[in-house]
Write a protein that holds these residues in place. Sequence first.
Motif, PDB file in Angstrom:
ATOM      1  N   GLN A  43      33.100 -40.777  -0.553  1.00  0.00           N
ATOM      2  CA  GLN A  43      31.333 -40.617  -1.722  1.00  0.00           C
ATOM      3  C   GLN A  43      31.803 -40.041  -2.569  1.00  0.00           C
ATOM      4  O   GLN A  43      31.562 -40.935  -3.627  1.00  0.00           O
ATOM      5  N   GLU A  44      32.241 -39.163  -2.571  1.00  0.00           N
ATOM      6  CA  GLU A  44      33.064 -37.903  -3.884  1.00  0.00           C
ATOM      7  C   GLU A  44      33.657 -39.043  -5.167  1.00  0.00           C
ATOM      8  O   GLU A  44      33.076 -39.619  -6.017  1.00  0.00           O
ATOM      9  N   GLY A  45      34.497 -39.376  -4.277  1.00  0.00           N
ATOM     10  CA  GLY A  45      35.838 -40.517  -4.907  1.00  0.00           C
ATOM     11  C   GLY A  45      35.068 -41.617  -5.635  1.00  0.00           C
ATOM     12  O   GLY A  45      35.741 -42.114  -6.623  1.00  0.00           O
ATOM     13  N   GLU A  46      34.430 -42.179  -4.779  1.00  0.00           N
ATOM     14  CA  GLU A  46      34.272 -43.692  -5.155  1.00  0.00           C
ATOM     15  C   GLU A  46      33.177 -43.313  -6.340  1.00  0.00           C
ATOM     16  O   GLU A  46      32.454 -44.865  -6.873  1.00  0.00           O
ATOM     17  N   LEU A  69      41.823 -40.885  -4.974  1.00  0.00           N
ATOM     18  CA  LEU A  69      42.546 -41.966  -4.666  1.00  0.00           C
ATOM     19  C   LEU A  69      41.918 -43.198  -3.794  1.00  0.00           C
ATOM     20  O   LEU A  69      41.743 -44.208  -3.457  1.00  0.00           O
ATOM     21  N   GLU A  70      40.789 -42.130  -2.944  1.00  0.00           N
ATOM     22  CA  GLU A  70      39.899 -42.684  -1.789  1.00  0.00           C
ATOM     23  C   GLU A  70      38.959 -43.586  -2.597  1.00  0.00           C
ATOM     24  O   GLU A  70      38.205 -44.386  -1.654  1.00  0.00           O
ATOM     25  N   GLY A  71      38.633 -43.006  -3.417  1.00  0.00           N
ATOM     26  CA  GLY A  71      37.643 -43.486  -3.869  1.00  0.00           C
ATOM     27  C   GLY A  71      37.147 -44.796  -4.735  1.00  0.00           C
ATOM     28  O   GLY A  71      36.849 -45.774  -4.553  1.00  0.00           O
ATOM     29  N   HIS A  72      38.669 -44.670  -5.438  1.00  0.00           N
ATOM     30  CA  HIS A  72      39.171 -45.909  -5.991  1.00  0.00           C
ATOM     31  C   HIS A  72      39.774 -47.324  -5.245  1.00  0.00           C
ATOM     32  O   HIS A  72      39.346 -48.849  -5.044  1.00  0.00           O
ATOM     33  N   ALA A  73      40.419 -47.023  -3.955  1.00  0.00           N
ATOM     34  CA  ALA A  73      40.172 -47.888  -2.881  1.00  0.00           C
ATOM     35  C   ALA A  73      39.165 -48.175  -2.332  1.00  0.00           C
ATOM     36  O   ALA A  73      39.190 -49.421  -2.100  1.00  0.00           O
ATOM     37  N   ASP A  74      37.834 -47.211  -2.219  1.00  0.00           N
ATOM     38  CA  ASP A  74      36.495 -48.114  -1.221  1.00  0.00           C
ATOM     39  C   ASP A  74      36.052 -49.253  -2.712  1.00  0.00           C
ATOM     40  O   ASP A  74      35.166 -50.130  -1.932  1.00  0.00           O
ATOM     41  N   TYR A  75      36.449 -48.203  -3.794  1.00  0.00           N
ATOM     42  CA  TYR A  75      35.404 -49.687  -4.474  1.00  0.00           C
ATOM     43  C   TYR A  75      35.952 -50.954  -4.642  1.00  0.00           C
ATOM     44  O   TYR A  75      35.456 -51.694  -5.068  1.00  0.00           O
ATOM     45  N   VAL A  76      37.426 -50.722  -5.211  1.00  0.00           N
ATOM     46  CA  VAL A  76      38.030 -52.151  -5.111  1.00  0.00           C
ATOM     47  C   VAL A  76      37.943 -52.892  -4.004  1.00  0.00           C
ATOM     48  O   VAL A  76      37.440 -54.183  -4.312  1.00  0.00           O
ATOM     49  N   ALA A 118      37.198 -32.713   3.675  1.00  0.00           N
ATOM     50  CA  ALA A 118      36.393 -33.670   4.700  1.00  0.00           C
ATOM     51  C   ALA A 118      36.612 -34.612   4.492  1.00  0.00           C
ATOM     52  O   ALA A 118      36.482 -34.691   2.969  1.00  0.00           O
ATOM     53  N   LYS A 119      37.665 -35.876   4.461  1.00  0.00           N
ATOM     54  CA  LYS A 119      37.752 -37.138   4.168  1.00  0.00           C
ATOM     55  C   LYS A 119      36.491 -37.862   4.065  1.00  0.00           C
ATOM     56  O   LYS A 119      36.635 -38.738   2.350  1.00  0.00           O
ATOM     57  N   THR A 147      42.938 -31.468  -4.191  1.00  0.00           N
ATOM     58  CA  THR A 147      41.413 -32.367  -4.298  1.00  0.00           C
ATOM     59  C   THR A 147      41.127 -33.370  -4.216  1.00  0.00           C
ATOM     60  O   THR A 147      40.172 -34.558  -4.223  1.00  0.00           O
ATOM     61  N   ALA A 148      40.466 -33.494  -6.346  1.00  0.00           N
ATOM     62  CA  ALA A 148      40.478 -34.188  -6.845  1.00  0.00           C
ATOM     63  C   ALA A 148      41.369 -35.670  -6.853  1.00  0.00           C
ATOM     64  O   ALA A 148      40.386 -36.891  -7.065  1.00  0.00           O
TER      65      ALA A 148
END
Length: 372
Positions: free
Chosen positions: A322-325, A267-274, A316-317, A261-262
């Motif tokens: 949200q948390e990853g970004e 990975l998802e938050g990093h993609a959103d940030y970039v 939930a994706k 989960t972490a």
Amino acid sequence: MTSFGGTDLVDWNLAVSTAARMTRPGPEVSRDEARAVVAELRRHAEAAREHVHGFTGLDNGAADTPVLVVDRPGWIRANVAGFRELLGPVMARMRERRSGLPGGAALTAVGSKVTGVEVGMLMSFLSSRVLGQYETFAPASAGLPARPGGGRLLLVAPNVVQVERELDVNPHDFRLWVCLHEETHRTQFTAVPWLREHLEGEIQGFLKESDVDPGTLAERFRQAAQAVTGKSPEGGEDGSGRGLVDLVQTPAQREILDRLTAVMSLLEGHADYVMDGVGPATVPSVAEIREKFTRRRATGAGRLDRALRKVLGMDAKLRQYQEGERFVRRVVDEAGMSGFNKVWTSPNTLPTKDEIADPGAWVARVRPAAAG
């Protein structure tokens, strides 16, 4: 390599044919328009490589990852191939377990058809929602090339067109914005050689701990299929029914799931940030796109997330984005991009689930080690 014969617990060919039969073709476009969309997505995918490299500082390596601009049936075929590869070991164990039971072979043959239909229903639903995807574990197959060792970038053209129309945004900006997100995922795995093997090891470790009855597996797929077709699953429409992972979790699995989960949140938050970080210089309408897209995610993702939770047992994706970004943004603000990139040093520098929620704790843990 696992053999996928007629006694497999999921009839994957039936899953593909079921999904293809149920899937709508997408928005209406002329042949010339379709060609133009495909060509533009390919150009943007190529341009995104340099944009992501320049922003992140990550070396995304040689351009040996196939970029496939696909329709919905193409996405289904590619993902079923990936599922077969990833789930092969646990399916083999379950098949062997059932073969020793009276009438086990017959039960498996019938059950594989039922589960194949249910999986097909799920894939049909998902095929209309995914804009793009880096398939980490994809094997090469006929008409679906992959990077040596696995991996390919998929862009689902009809879904991109459908969403850009629904949001009423600049289509050229939106297409590049989507490509930036997916290229970031490609870069994560090509610039960090150990990441794919680490993630696969975690998933296989989780699956090896599984001891779920094949009949129960089929039942959970049925519930997930009901969730996405609008029928009430066990546990009600609020998605409170138990998913696959809830059924099979051991203490060891819970630990692995927390790590997975972490990683997925990262990975998802990093993609959103970039994609948003690159956006202002390359995507003029990025602020409008992000605002409208975030609103769409929040209002339209509920059913999809319930299905994913039931099948995968993951958070939930939407929450992962949200948390990853938020984690990535806070670490970059505090330590800079080079400080954040320490996250890719080794599995030991990946954030824990608690650190995703507390970025300062990750910085405090990793910075001294990096300085030493």
